[in-house]
Motif scaffolding. Structure first.
Motif, PDB file in Angstrom:
ATOM      1  N   LEU A  21       0.850  -1.206   0.000  1.00 48.33           N
ATOM      2  CA  LEU A  21       0.000   0.000   0.000  1.00 48.33           C
ATOM      3  C   LEU A  21       0.879   1.246   0.000  1.00 48.33           C
ATOM      4  O   LEU A  21       0.582   2.233  -0.678  1.00 48.33           O
ATOM      5  CB  LEU A  21      -0.918   0.009   1.228  1.00 48.33           C
ATOM      6  CG  LEU A  21      -2.024  -1.042   1.277  1.00 48.33           C
ATOM      7  CD1 LEU A  21      -2.773  -0.959   2.609  1.00 48.33           C
ATOM      8  CD2 LEU A  21      -3.007  -0.884   0.117  1.00 48.33           C
ATOM      9  N   GLY A  22       1.982   1.195   0.744  1.00 46.97           N
ATOM     10  CA  GLY A  22       2.893   2.337   0.795  1.00 46.97           C
ATOM     11  C   GLY A  22       3.496   2.624  -0.574  1.00 46.97           C
ATOM     12  O   GLY A  22       3.610   3.790  -0.980  1.00 46.97           O
ATOM     13  N   ALA A  23       3.849   1.575  -1.303  1.00 45.46           N
ATOM     14  CA  ALA A  23       4.421   1.769  -2.640  1.00 45.46           C
ATOM     15  C   ALA A  23       3.387   2.369  -3.573  1.00 45.46           C
ATOM     16  O   ALA A  23       3.680   3.280  -4.367  1.00 45.46           O
ATOM     17  CB  ALA A  23       4.920   0.422  -3.179  1.00 45.46           C
ATOM     18  N   GLU A  24       2.164   1.883  -3.478  1.00 41.38           N
ATOM     19  CA  GLU A  24       1.082   2.409  -4.319  1.00 41.38           C
ATOM     20  C   GLU A  24       0.809   3.884  -3.997  1.00 41.38           C
ATOM     21  O   GLU A  24       0.740   4.729  -4.892  1.00 41.38           O
ATOM     22  CB  GLU A  24      -0.185   1.564  -4.087  1.00 41.38           C
ATOM     23  CG  GLU A  24      -1.457   2.082  -4.729  1.00 41.38           C
ATOM     24  CD  GLU A  24      -1.407   2.011  -6.253  1.00 41.38           C
ATOM     25  OE1 GLU A  24      -0.590   1.243  -6.799  1.00 41.38           O
ATOM     26  OE2 GLU A  24      -2.206   2.752  -6.883  1.00 41.38           O
ATOM     27  N   LEU A  25       0.673   4.189  -2.726  1.00 41.93           N
ATOM     28  CA  LEU A  25       0.366   5.574  -2.330  1.00 41.93           C
ATOM     29  C   LEU A  25       1.548   6.499  -2.545  1.00 41.93           C
ATOM     30  O   LEU A  25       1.384   7.673  -2.887  1.00 41.93           O
ATOM     31  CB  LEU A  25      -0.049   5.603  -0.851  1.00 41.93           C
ATOM     32  CG  LEU A  25      -1.434   5.030  -0.580  1.00 41.93           C
ATOM     33  CD1 LEU A  25      -1.617   4.761   0.909  1.00 41.93           C
ATOM     34  CD2 LEU A  25      -2.506   5.989  -1.087  1.00 41.93           C
ATOM     35  N   GLY A  26       2.758   5.966  -2.376  1.00 41.94           N
ATOM     36  CA  GLY A  26       3.958   6.784  -2.529  1.00 41.94           C
ATOM     37  C   GLY A  26       4.125   7.314  -3.943  1.00 41.94           C
ATOM     38  O   GLY A  26       4.796   8.328  -4.166  1.00 41.94           O
ATOM     39  N   HIS A  29       1.600  10.488  -3.579  1.00 38.49           N
ATOM     40  CA  HIS A  29       1.604  11.393  -2.428  1.00 38.49           C
ATOM     41  C   HIS A  29       3.032  11.553  -1.914  1.00 38.49           C
ATOM     42  O   HIS A  29       3.793  10.585  -1.863  1.00 38.49           O
ATOM     43  CB  HIS A  29       0.710  10.841  -1.313  1.00 38.49           C
ATOM     44  CG  HIS A  29      -0.716  10.697  -1.719  1.00 38.49           C
ATOM     45  ND1 HIS A  29      -1.633  11.710  -1.629  1.00 38.49           N
ATOM     46  CD2 HIS A  29      -1.378   9.651  -2.275  1.00 38.49           C
ATOM     47  CE1 HIS A  29      -2.794  11.303  -2.093  1.00 38.49           C
ATOM     48  NE2 HIS A  29      -2.664  10.054  -2.498  1.00 38.49           N
ATOM     49  N   ASP A  30       3.363  12.782  -1.515  1.00 37.50           N
ATOM     50  CA  ASP A  30       4.733  13.082  -1.097  1.00 37.50           C
ATOM     51  C   ASP A  30       5.085  12.488   0.247  1.00 37.50           C
ATOM     52  O   ASP A  30       6.197  12.047   0.473  1.00 37.50           O
ATOM     53  CB  ASP A  30       4.924  14.611  -1.001  1.00 37.50           C
ATOM     54  CG  ASP A  30       4.906  15.223  -2.379  1.00 37.50           C
ATOM     55  OD1 ASP A  30       5.183  14.491  -3.339  1.00 37.50           O
ATOM     56  OD2 ASP A  30       4.609  16.430  -2.470  1.00 37.50           O
ATOM     57  N   ASP A  31       4.104  12.496   1.164  1.00 40.58           N
ATOM     58  CA  ASP A  31       4.418  12.160   2.542  1.00 40.58           C
ATOM     59  C   ASP A  31       3.670  10.892   2.955  1.00 40.58           C
ATOM     60  O   ASP A  31       2.565  10.961   3.481  1.00 40.58           O
ATOM     61  CB  ASP A  31       4.043  13.351   3.445  1.00 40.58           C
ATOM     62  CG  ASP A  31       4.488  13.135   4.876  1.00 40.58           C
ATOM     63  OD1 ASP A  31       5.003  12.043   5.189  1.00 40.58           O
ATOM     64  OD2 ASP A  31       4.304  14.053   5.693  1.00 40.58           O
ATOM     65  N   VAL A  32       4.275   9.755   2.667  1.00 38.67           N
ATOM     66  CA  VAL A  32       3.683   8.465   3.019  1.00 38.67           C
ATOM     67  C   VAL A  32       4.710   7.698   3.842  1.00 38.67           C
ATOM     68  O   VAL A  32       5.851   7.528   3.405  1.00 38.67           O
ATOM     69  CB  VAL A  32       3.318   7.644   1.760  1.00 38.67           C
ATOM     70  CG1 VAL A  32       2.762   6.282   2.156  1.00 38.67           C
ATOM     71  CG2 VAL A  32       2.320   8.402   0.893  1.00 38.67           C
ATOM     72  N   GLU A  33       4.312   7.282   5.034  1.00 39.88           N
ATOM     73  CA  GLU A  33       5.245   6.497   5.843  1.00 39.88           C
ATOM     74  C   GLU A  33       4.584   5.191   6.256  1.00 39.88           C
ATOM     75  O   GLU A  33       3.363   5.122   6.424  1.00 39.88           O
ATOM     76  CB  GLU A  33       5.709   7.280   7.077  1.00 39.88           C
ATOM     77  CG  GLU A  33       4.578   7.726   7.991  1.00 39.88           C
ATOM     78  CD  GLU A  33       5.073   8.327   9.297  1.00 39.88           C
ATOM     79  OE1 GLU A  33       6.275   8.602   9.415  1.00 39.88           O
ATOM     80  OE2 GLU A  33       4.228   8.508  10.208  1.00 39.88           O
ATOM     81  N   VAL A  34       5.413   4.140   6.383  1.00 39.59           N
ATOM     82  CA  VAL A  34       4.952   2.828   6.822  1.00 39.59           C
ATOM     83  C   VAL A  34       5.624   2.548   8.166  1.00 39.59           C
ATOM     84  O   VAL A  34       6.851   2.600   8.270  1.00 39.59           O
ATOM     85  CB  VAL A  34       5.328   1.733   5.799  1.00 39.59           C
ATOM     86  CG1 VAL A  34       4.880   0.359   6.301  1.00 39.59           C
ATOM     87  CG2 VAL A  34       4.712   2.028   4.436  1.00 39.59           C
ATOM     88  N   ARG A  35       4.807   2.288   9.189  1.00 37.51           N
ATOM     89  CA  ARG A  35       5.366   2.114  10.538  1.00 37.51           C
ATOM     90  C   ARG A  35       4.829   0.836  11.184  1.00 37.51           C
ATOM     91  O   ARG A  35       3.645   0.535  11.118  1.00 37.51           O
ATOM     92  CB  ARG A  35       4.966   3.310  11.419  1.00 37.51           C
ATOM     93  CG  ARG A  35       5.369   4.695  10.901  1.00 37.51           C
ATOM     94  CD  ARG A  35       6.776   5.065  11.321  1.00 37.51           C
ATOM     95  NE  ARG A  35       6.951   5.011  12.766  1.00 37.51           N
ATOM     96  CZ  ARG A  35       6.707   6.038  13.599  1.00 37.51           C
ATOM     97  NH1 ARG A  35       6.273   7.191  13.110  1.00 37.51           N
ATOM     98  NH2 ARG A  35       6.917   5.920  14.898  1.00 37.51           N
TER      99      ARG A  35
END
Ligand SMILES: Cc1cc2nc3c(=O)[nH]c(=O)nc-3n(C[C@H](O)[C@H](O)[C@H](O)COP(=O)(O)O)c2cc1C
Length: 152
Positions: A21-26, A29-35
């Motif tokens: 999901l992070g790769a798709e949203l990244g 969108h500029d500011d995507v973090e996976v935690r």
């Protein structure tokens, strides 16, 4: 939109979903973090970000290992979550019948009790199905983004 993808996992599926999901949203969108929830403090939750929470189920409808420290910290110092918006995606296995996908619901209940608002459909993945967890989550994502008025 600033997006944080939080995952709680025990055997890695939720982490893989979060990364996909992070790769798709990244890409949009500029500011995507996976935690990982095990290194995320509840006091960090902010109305300035949109959260995607990805969490599996272990034991008998329990939280997975990496979500437990987060839940304990949450209960010890429940954060004020008015204005916080999030979407929830639970991983489980229908084989477990009545405890199906309940791990994520432990987090969902905590968020709601503190005033956060869940946006979009409650996503689920059944490990007994033929679908891959990331495929199910990527199919769920557009509806959530639309409900949250986040550009896809
Ligand atoms: C020991 C064990 C217990 C589980 N208990 C449940 C359960 O009670 N309910 C459920 O829906 N899924 C249960 N599952 C299925 C997992 O939630 C599912 O396989 C999920 O994809 C694992 O994701 P993870 O790798 O991110 O932890 C269990 C799996 C294992 C190995």
């Amino acid at each position: 939109m600033n997006i944080t993808i939080l995952f709680g996992t025990e055997s890695g599926n939720s982490e893989l979903v979060a990364e996909d999901l992070g790769a798709e949203l990244g890409a949009h969108h500029d500011d995507v973090e996976v935690r990982d929830l095990q290194s995320f403090d509840p006091s960090e939750l902010s109305a300035e970000r949109f959260y995607l929470v990805i969490c599996s189920t272990h034991g008998e409808g329990d939280l997975p290992n990496t979500a437990i420290p987060f839940a304990e910290a949450f209960d010890a110092a429940p954060p004020e979550l008015a204005g916080v918006r999030y979407a929830m995606f639970g991983l489980g296995d229908m084989f477990y019948e009545e405890t199906y996908s309940q791990g994520s619901e432990h987090l969902d209940r905590r968020f709601a009790e503190r005033g956060a608002v869940r946006v979009g459909e409650y996503g689920r993945h059944d490990a007994s199905s033929w679908d891959l967890p990331s495929d199910a989550a990527l199919a769920w994502l557009p509806g959530v983004l639309a409900a949250a008025s986040v550009p896809a």
